[in-house]
Enzyme design. Structure first.
Site, PDB file in Angstrom:
ATOM      1  N   ASP A 144       0.828  -1.203   0.000  1.00 54.07           N
ATOM      2  CA  ASP A 144       0.000   0.000   0.000  1.00 54.07           C
ATOM      3  C   ASP A 144       0.865   1.257   0.000  1.00 54.07           C
ATOM      4  O   ASP A 144       2.009   1.224  -0.447  1.00 54.07           O
ATOM      5  CB  ASP A 144      -0.950  -0.043   1.201  1.00 54.07           C
ATOM      6  CG  ASP A 144      -2.315   0.548   0.886  1.00 54.07           C
ATOM      7  OD1 ASP A 144      -2.367   1.744   0.563  1.00 54.07           O
ATOM      8  OD2 ASP A 144      -3.318  -0.179   0.961  1.00 54.07           O
ATOM      9  N   HIS A 213      -4.081   6.254   2.731  1.00 50.81           N
ATOM     10  CA  HIS A 213      -4.673   5.009   2.237  1.00 50.81           C
ATOM     11  C   HIS A 213      -4.127   3.790   2.985  1.00 50.81           C
ATOM     12  O   HIS A 213      -4.882   2.949   3.497  1.00 50.81           O
ATOM     13  CB  HIS A 213      -4.392   4.900   0.734  1.00 50.81           C
ATOM     14  CG  HIS A 213      -5.162   3.842   0.026  1.00 50.81           C
ATOM     15  ND1 HIS A 213      -4.718   2.545  -0.072  1.00 50.81           N
ATOM     16  CD2 HIS A 213      -6.336   3.898  -0.651  1.00 50.81           C
ATOM     17  CE1 HIS A 213      -5.587   1.836  -0.772  1.00 50.81           C
ATOM     18  NE2 HIS A 213      -6.582   2.632  -1.136  1.00 50.81           N
ATOM     19  N   SER A 537     -11.021  -0.754  -1.712  1.00 49.01           N
ATOM     20  CA  SER A 537      -9.793  -0.672  -0.918  1.00 49.01           C
ATOM     21  C   SER A 537     -10.073  -0.946   0.555  1.00 49.01           C
ATOM     22  O   SER A 537      -9.227  -1.478   1.274  1.00 49.01           O
ATOM     23  CB  SER A 537      -9.162   0.718  -1.038  1.00 49.01           C
ATOM     24  OG  SER A 537      -8.426   0.857  -2.212  1.00 49.01           O
TER      25      SER A 537
END
Length: 750
Positions: A144, A213, A537
């Site tokens: 990620d 994220h 996600s």
């Protein structure tokens, strides 16, 4: 023209031509990143490592221009080969090498951007959390955008020692210290490829997350217990990951929202070497065949070593858009939670109404006049429609006039300095946290009640109180399939049903770096330690966490066994008692939308039977796709393999039958079930079908006398002339202990 002028013209032409040729010849060739597959058997024994061999190959092509390193990464586990910066001339020369198998120019991809444990049925006192000790001893590798190590979600309180088998490390930056601990046990950076493509804006080479994220996905999968977490008061409670006892390792591949194939390959290669048990990727690249898909290729290598790989299905929303769909990857779509964020309004007549709101402040609007314009309905609250003298300091109700959005209406309310707004919309809206004044969104039925009161009360119409920052549970229907969640049929191979499953992916609360802007309030950016994000996600790390819990309870299970348990125990009925629906249209969905259904962790712990797949099963599947030797070598990392059967009928927990006008109207399947439940078990068949399809299965009873015993069955799906373009049903096996082993059967007619 004189002879002298003639020769001068010719000379000028020749000089111009020579100058142009010289410019062309002197222009440096453009370097691009290429992924190079090599035949490992060609490596001379004199080279002790793959990397020294790869460096020698590159040096033989030419000297690096301007001293730049050509080699980006040398791969040991995910593939045999390397990634490097090369010119077209060097690529042509490399293709002549006897070690060359395949080469392609790197592609750029993207990221697919806590009540959820309770919504999935996880409880402290019983079930999977209790049996797995919250995933203790399992290592989840996150590919990620990095992680924010100081987040409370990564504190090591109550964590066991780091497993002795762990080989990873914590990469520190010279300018930005990065602390690891027993929760966050590793963090490394792989952004050479994206930097070479000029798509990186990372301020340093630290594993630190500057996007948010990776911090969000990591804490969703395995964040520790953090009381009092919320986004500006919404969803206030204890934040925890799905496997709060598991360890986290971060492999940073993105610093600006984009990803490069070479970096993702390097990160997955390192994760395999480090010893992760679960690998989670909330990102993807464009659709290509499996042998060109770097995530598919690397995942197959991980699966061979017993690592469970879970990926996001993508956020394209439409049919034929699923990403990361290789059958050895568990592909996850997104669903909603039964939670909503609200505000209330009590009118002067004591009528109280509830609606949508995410205004980021616990403001109170008390004893204020209510304004409802008596002008043109079509222009209600549209740009320039209101006068400051009429609405200043009042609560204004705006009609749903169709000529302006609620965002445009709120801008108009802000322009005339209204105190608050009451807006009308019948659908669930997103980005309502961007509304710049306190606003409440009501359905038209509630709007009609306010309108009636405002007209009757006229100038005396008032609002007694408006309250914000409220959270409501039990929202119906839930779950729904998120409107953005990518759907099947799969564009690469429609014979495999994707997504496999759905999990929470809408407004998921998890950790985020405090330096990342969560909302804008007027001219200010607002930060928070926890924030809501939506996307597949967010759903993939939910499944990664559940897989970690299952791995802790059943360490002997293969990745295919874990996926089978998740799929065959999933549910397809919402809290209204109806088939899962589309979030946007509220129409009933199909397995093309939600796969086997919504994840059900506690049931997955004891599935009764599993559809297992070994390495040879995947090899046979690839053989059936008709790949040539070069393509097979690229994906298998082997120069030799055997195809024990033809066809692509993989032992998958779902079935897809494709028919066309000139094809037979019967499709046959063979499956093998393994008993992982009670030694003595008898399973009876139940089939469910829709219009135009028939399912036949032989035998209709499966008897098991020992654990891990296998039983085979054959199934056939037949269509008649009245079949719709998409039909579906189920094959279910039910035993005396009420294990229900359910597999969706999808029929596609063209």
């Amino acid at each position: 023209m004189s002879v002298c002028n003639y020769y001068i013209s010719i000379l000028s032409f020749i000089l111009a031509l020579l100058f142009g040729i010289n410019n062309v010849l002197s222009k440096p060739e453009e370097y691009k990143t290429y992924i190079v597959h090599l035949d490992h058997s060609q490596k001379p024994s004199s080279f002790l490592t793959h990397e020294t061999w790869h460096q020698t190959i590159l040096k033989s092509l030419s000297k690096p221009v301007h001293g730049k390193e050509m080699l980006l990464y040398s791969y040991n586990h995910v593939m045999n080969g390397f990634s490097a910066r090369l010119t077209l001339a060097q690529v042509s020369k490399l293709k002549k090498s006897p070690a060359h198998i395949a080469i392609h120019e790197e592609k750029i991809g993207k990221l697919f951007t806590t009540h959820s444990p309770q919504f999935m049925g996880l409880r402290h006192s019983s079930g999977l959390w209790n049996a797995s000790s919250y995933g203790e001893g399992v290592i989840i590798g996150m590919i990620d955008s990095g992680v924010w190590p100081e987040s409370e979600s990564f504190n090591e309180k109550g964590m066991p020692p780091i497993p002795t088998r762990w080989k990873g490390k914590c990469q520190n930056s010279t300018t930005n210290p990065f602390p690891c601990n027993r929760k966050l046990i590793g963090a490394q950076v792989f952004i050479k490829g994206i930097q070479a493509a000029d798509e990186s804006d990372s301020p340093d080479d630290s594993p630190r997350d500057f996007l948010g994220h990776g911090t969000h996905t990591s804490s969703t999968a395995a964040g520790n217990h953090v009381p009092g977490a919320s986004q500006f008061g919404y969803a206030n409670g204890v934040a925890r990951g799905i496997a709060p006892g598991a360890h986290v390792a971060m492999y940073k591949v993105s610093s600006g929202g984009f990803i490069a194939e070479s970096d993702v390959l390097a990160a997955m290669d390192q994760a395999i070497a480090d010893g992760v048990d679960i690998m989670s990727l909330s990102l993807g690249f464009d659709h290509v065949p499996y042998f060109q898909d770097v995530i598919a290729t690397a995942s197959l290598s991980a699966i061979e070593k017993g690592i469970f790989v879970v990926c996001s299905a993508g956020n394209d929303g439409a049919p034929n858009t699923t990403f990361n769909s290789a059958p050895w990857i568990t592909t996850v779509g997104a669903g909603t939670l039964d939670r909503s964020f609200i505000a209330t309004v009590t009118l002067g007549n004591d009528l109280t109404l509830e609606g949508q709101s995410k205004f980021p402040d616990r403001v109170l609007v008390v004893d204020t006049l209510l304004y409802y314009g008596k002008g043109d309905f079509e222009k209600s609250c549209s740009d320039g429609a209101l006068n400051v003298s009429e609405v200043f300091g009042k609560v204004v109700m705006c009609d749903n006039n169709g000529s302006s959005t609620i965002f445009e209406q709120v801008r108009e309310l802000a322009r005339v300095e209204a105190l608050a707004g009451i807006l009308i919309a019948d659908e669930t809206l997103y980005n309502i946290d961007e509304l710049e004044i306190p606003s409440l969104i009501l359905p038209s039925s509630s709007g009609a009640l306010i309108r009636k009161y405002a007209i009757e009360a006229a100038d005396d119409a008032s609002v007694k109180i408006m309250r914000f920052v409220l959270t409501s549970f039990g929202t119906k229907p839930a779950p729904q399939v998120a409107f953005f969640s990518s759907r099947g049929p799969d564009p690469v191979n429609p014979n495999i049903l994707k997504p496999d499953i759905i999990a929470p992916g809408v407004e998921v609360l998890a950790a985020i770096p405090p330096i990342v802007s969560v909302e804008q309030f007027g001219n200010y950016d607002l930060g928070s330690d926890y924030a809501f994000l939506s996307g597949t996600s967010m759903s993939a790390p939910h499944v990664a966490g559940v897989a970690a819990l299952l791995k802790a309870v059943h360490p002997e299970w293969s990745p295919a066994a874990i996926r089978s348990a998740l799929m065959t125990t999933a549910y397809t009925v919402d809290n209204n008692g109806t088939t899962l629906t589309n979030q946007f249209t509220s129409l009933s969905g199909t397995p093309l939308d939600y796969g086997a259904g919504h994840i059900n962790p506690n049931k997955a712990m004891d599935p009764g039977l599993i559809y297992d797949i070994d390495w040879q099963g995947y090899v046979d599947f690839l053989c059936g796709l008709g790949y040539n030797d070069t393509e097979m070598k690229a994906i298998l990392r082997q120069s030799k393999w055997s195809c024990s059967q033809k066809g692509t009928d993989l032992n998958y927990p779902s079935f897809v039958a494709m028919f066309s006008a000139d094809s037979p109207n019967v499709k046959n399947f063979t499956r093998v079930l393994t008993n992982v439940g009670d030694d003595q078990s008898v399973y009876q068949l139940i089939t469910e079908t829709s219009q135009g399809m028939t399912i036949k299965v032989e035998p209709t009873t499966l008897t098991f006398t020992s654990k891990y015993q296998k039983q085979k069955f054959a199934a056939s799906v037949q269509m008649n002339g009245k079949a719709p373009p998409v039909a579906y049903g189920y094959v279910k096996w039910i035993d005396q202990n009420n294990h229900i082993v359910a597999s969706p059967v999808v029929v596609l007619n063209s």
